[in-house]
Write an enzyme that holds these catalytic residues in place. Sequence first.
Site, PDB file in Angstrom:
ATOM      1  N   GLY A 235      46.020  27.058  40.404  1.00 18.22           N
ATOM      2  CA  GLY A 235      44.806  26.919  39.599  1.00 18.22           C
ATOM      3  C   GLY A 235      44.601  28.190  38.819  1.00 18.22           C
ATOM      4  O   GLY A 235      45.120  29.248  39.204  1.00 18.22           O
TER       5      GLY A 235
ATOM      6  N   THR B 144      43.028  31.545  37.011  1.00 19.41           N
ATOM      7  CA  THR B 144      42.434  32.721  37.630  1.00 19.41           C
ATOM      8  C   THR B 144      40.919  32.537  37.816  1.00 19.41           C
ATOM      9  O   THR B 144      40.257  31.975  36.955  1.00 19.41           O
ATOM     10  CB  THR B 144      42.811  33.980  36.801  1.00 19.41           C
ATOM     11  OG1 THR B 144      42.569  35.124  37.570  1.00 19.41           O
ATOM     12  CG2 THR B 144      42.067  34.079  35.504  1.00 19.41           C
ATOM     13  N   GLY B 145      40.431  32.941  38.977  1.00 24.73           N
ATOM     14  CA  GLY B 145      39.000  32.797  39.270  1.00 24.73           C
ATOM     15  C   GLY B 145      38.596  31.410  39.742  1.00 24.73           C
ATOM     16  O   GLY B 145      37.406  31.130  39.914  1.00 24.73           O
TER      17      GLY B 145
ATOM     18  N   GLY C 252      39.076  30.050  42.625  1.00 29.46           N
ATOM     19  CA  GLY C 252      38.622  30.018  44.027  1.00 29.46           C
ATOM     20  C   GLY C 252      39.754  30.007  45.056  1.00 29.46           C
ATOM     21  O   GLY C 252      39.508  29.841  46.259  1.00 29.46           O
TER      22      GLY C 252
ATOM     23  N   SER D 244      41.872  32.396  46.328  1.00 26.62           N
ATOM     24  CA  SER D 244      41.857  33.418  47.385  1.00 26.62           C
ATOM     25  C   SER D 244      40.686  33.178  48.334  1.00 26.62           C
ATOM     26  O   SER D 244      40.817  33.320  49.551  1.00 26.62           O
ATOM     27  CB  SER D 244      41.750  34.818  46.778  1.00 26.62           C
ATOM     28  OG  SER D 244      42.911  35.124  46.047  1.00 26.62           O
TER      29      SER D 244
ATOM     30  N   GLU E 127      49.819  35.017  46.762  1.00 23.79           N
ATOM     31  CA  GLU E 127      50.753  35.529  45.737  1.00 23.79           C
ATOM     32  C   GLU E 127      51.784  36.505  46.331  1.00 23.79           C
ATOM     33  O   GLU E 127      51.856  37.662  45.914  1.00 23.79           O
ATOM     34  CB  GLU E 127      49.975  36.176  44.585  1.00 23.79           C
ATOM     35  CG  GLU E 127      49.018  35.193  43.917  1.00 23.79           C
ATOM     36  CD  GLU E 127      48.498  35.711  42.590  1.00 23.79           C
ATOM     37  OE1 GLU E 127      49.292  36.287  41.835  1.00 23.79           O
ATOM     38  OE2 GLU E 127      47.302  35.524  42.320  1.00 23.79           O
TER      39      GLU E 127
HETATM   40  N1  ATP Z   1      33.888  39.901  46.501  1.00 24.92           N
HETATM   41  C1  ATP Z   1      33.408  39.127  45.532  1.00 24.92           C
HETATM   42  N2  ATP Z   1      32.123  39.260  45.127  1.00 24.92           N
HETATM   43  C2  ATP Z   1      31.592  38.469  44.166  1.00 24.92           C
HETATM   44  N3  ATP Z   1      32.275  37.490  43.531  1.00 24.92           N
HETATM   45  C3  ATP Z   1      33.558  37.318  43.902  1.00 24.92           C
HETATM   46  C4  ATP Z   1      34.197  38.118  44.906  1.00 24.92           C
HETATM   47  N4  ATP Z   1      35.476  37.697  45.057  1.00 24.92           N
HETATM   48  C5  ATP Z   1      35.642  36.690  44.179  1.00 24.92           C
HETATM   49  N5  ATP Z   1      34.498  36.451  43.481  1.00 24.92           N
HETATM   50  C6  ATP Z   1      34.297  35.389  42.470  1.00 24.92           C
HETATM   51  O1  ATP Z   1      34.575  34.132  43.076  1.00 24.92           O
HETATM   52  C7  ATP Z   1      35.317  33.291  42.205  1.00 24.92           C
HETATM   53  C8  ATP Z   1      36.646  32.902  42.837  1.00 24.92           C
HETATM   54  O2  ATP Z   1      37.421  34.061  43.039  1.00 24.92           O
HETATM   55  P1  ATP Z   1      38.837  34.048  43.755  1.00 24.92           P
HETATM   56  O3  ATP Z   1      39.238  35.451  43.982  1.00 24.92           O
HETATM   57  O4  ATP Z   1      38.764  33.149  44.932  1.00 24.92           O
HETATM   58  O5  ATP Z   1      39.753  33.375  42.608  1.00 24.92           O
HETATM   59  P2  ATP Z   1      41.329  33.154  42.513  1.00 24.92           P
HETATM   60  O6  ATP Z   1      41.536  31.725  42.191  1.00 24.92           O
HETATM   61  O7  ATP Z   1      41.992  33.700  43.722  1.00 24.92           O
HETATM   62  O8  ATP Z   1      41.726  34.016  41.227  1.00 24.92           O
HETATM   63  P3  ATP Z   1      43.090  34.850  40.873  1.00 24.92           P
HETATM   64  O9  ATP Z   1      44.117  33.842  40.448  1.00 24.92           O
HETATM   65  O10 ATP Z   1      42.653  35.712  39.743  1.00 24.92           O
HETATM   66  O11 ATP Z   1      43.486  35.633  42.092  1.00 24.92           O
HETATM   67  C9  ATP Z   1      35.447  34.065  40.891  1.00 24.92           C
HETATM   68  O12 ATP Z   1      34.412  33.646  40.038  1.00 24.92           O
HETATM   69  C10 ATP Z   1      35.253  35.514  41.297  1.00 24.92           C
HETATM   70  O13 ATP Z   1      34.686  36.242  40.241  1.00 24.92           O
HETATM   71 MG    MG Z   2      43.319  35.301  44.054  1.00 23.91          MG
END
Ligand code: ATP
Ligand code: MG
Length: 284
Positions: A42, A44-45, A47, A49, A173
């Site tokens: 999905g 970036t951002g 959800g 992680s 990753e």
């Molecule tokens: N510690 C945090 N505090 C506040 N918001 C957060 C935090 N960690 C993530 N977010 C927000 O939560 C949402 C999901 O983030 P997440 O890190 O799960 O995305 P991701 O799919 O892993 O992205 P990526 O591919 O960039 O690693 C995003 O909008 C991010 O800005």
């Molecule tokens: Mg991530």
Amino acid sequence: MGISFNHVTHLYPGVKRKEYTLALEDVSLDINEKNEFIAIVGKTGSGKSTLIQHMNALKLPTKGTVSIFDNVITPKKRKNPKLKNVRKRVGFVFQFPEYQLFEETVLKDIMFAPINFGMKKEEAEQKALEIAKLLGISHLLKKSPCNLSGGQMRKVAIAGILSYDPDILLLDEPTRGLDPKGQVEIMELFYKIHKETGKTIILITHDMDLVYQYATRVIVLNDTKITYDGDKVKLFLDGIYKDNNLTKPEVLKLIDYLNNKFHYNIDYNTFTLDDLLSKLKEVA
Ligand SMILES: Nc1ncnc2c1ncn2[C@@H]1O[C@H](COP(=O)(O)OP(=O)(O)OP(=O)(O)O)[C@@H](O)[C@H]1O
Ligand SMILES: [Mg+2]
């Protein structure tokens, strides 16, 4: 059942009071204890992680529950079961491995978790040496983990997890920061572990070639929600990938080209360039 999500929502608190970021919304999901190789993809951002950090209770749900080998994790920290059992069975390699390494030497770092989970020192050392050899990092054992390159840190973090032999492996990753040869080696290692032991592996990646080569199931996240959960061929056959801002694996782009240009009839059950080459040899 290995891991089950029951209507999980996750909110991160913002800087100001009453300000939140919604990271997961009403996610329900079942993952088998054995024999799954799941790719979570999905943009970036979206959800990803946040989702896998719930799979060994690194994050608690804001709403809903997560069951991990029958340990039910709820929003209420005090009511939750002891997490040591969960952490021993579900190993996690972080997106940023530098946050995961903290001992004086690489050897001590790899030995830390098995000792923490009750293994004798000598046995943990033996295990660490074995795993270091497997990952080609034996020459780093006396170094400080702070003085390693990003790719080396990643390998040490992976060694630290493999050293206590968890049942499920969560990998955020895992190939990022490795050179192409290192990427192939690491993926082949995970694949071998999966094949030989039947361990479930859950992998976040932006690399659709890896997804297509290894995954037995793909979960797509888009803006906090699961929008697809199933077969990888269908994902790329039906254009669902486009709606979710994903790209086609290279092998499928080539197949499309060959089928359109030369009217071949190569099917999408062709998972790597080597597979494609064998099929082309048959056609020729
Ligand atoms: N510690 C945090 N505090 C506040 N918001 C957060 C935090 N960690 C993530 N977010 C927000 O939560 C949402 C999901 O983030 P997440 O890190 O799960 O995305 P991701 O799919 O892993 O992205 P990526 O591919 O960039 O690693 C995003 O909008 C991010 O800005
Ligand atoms: Mg991530």
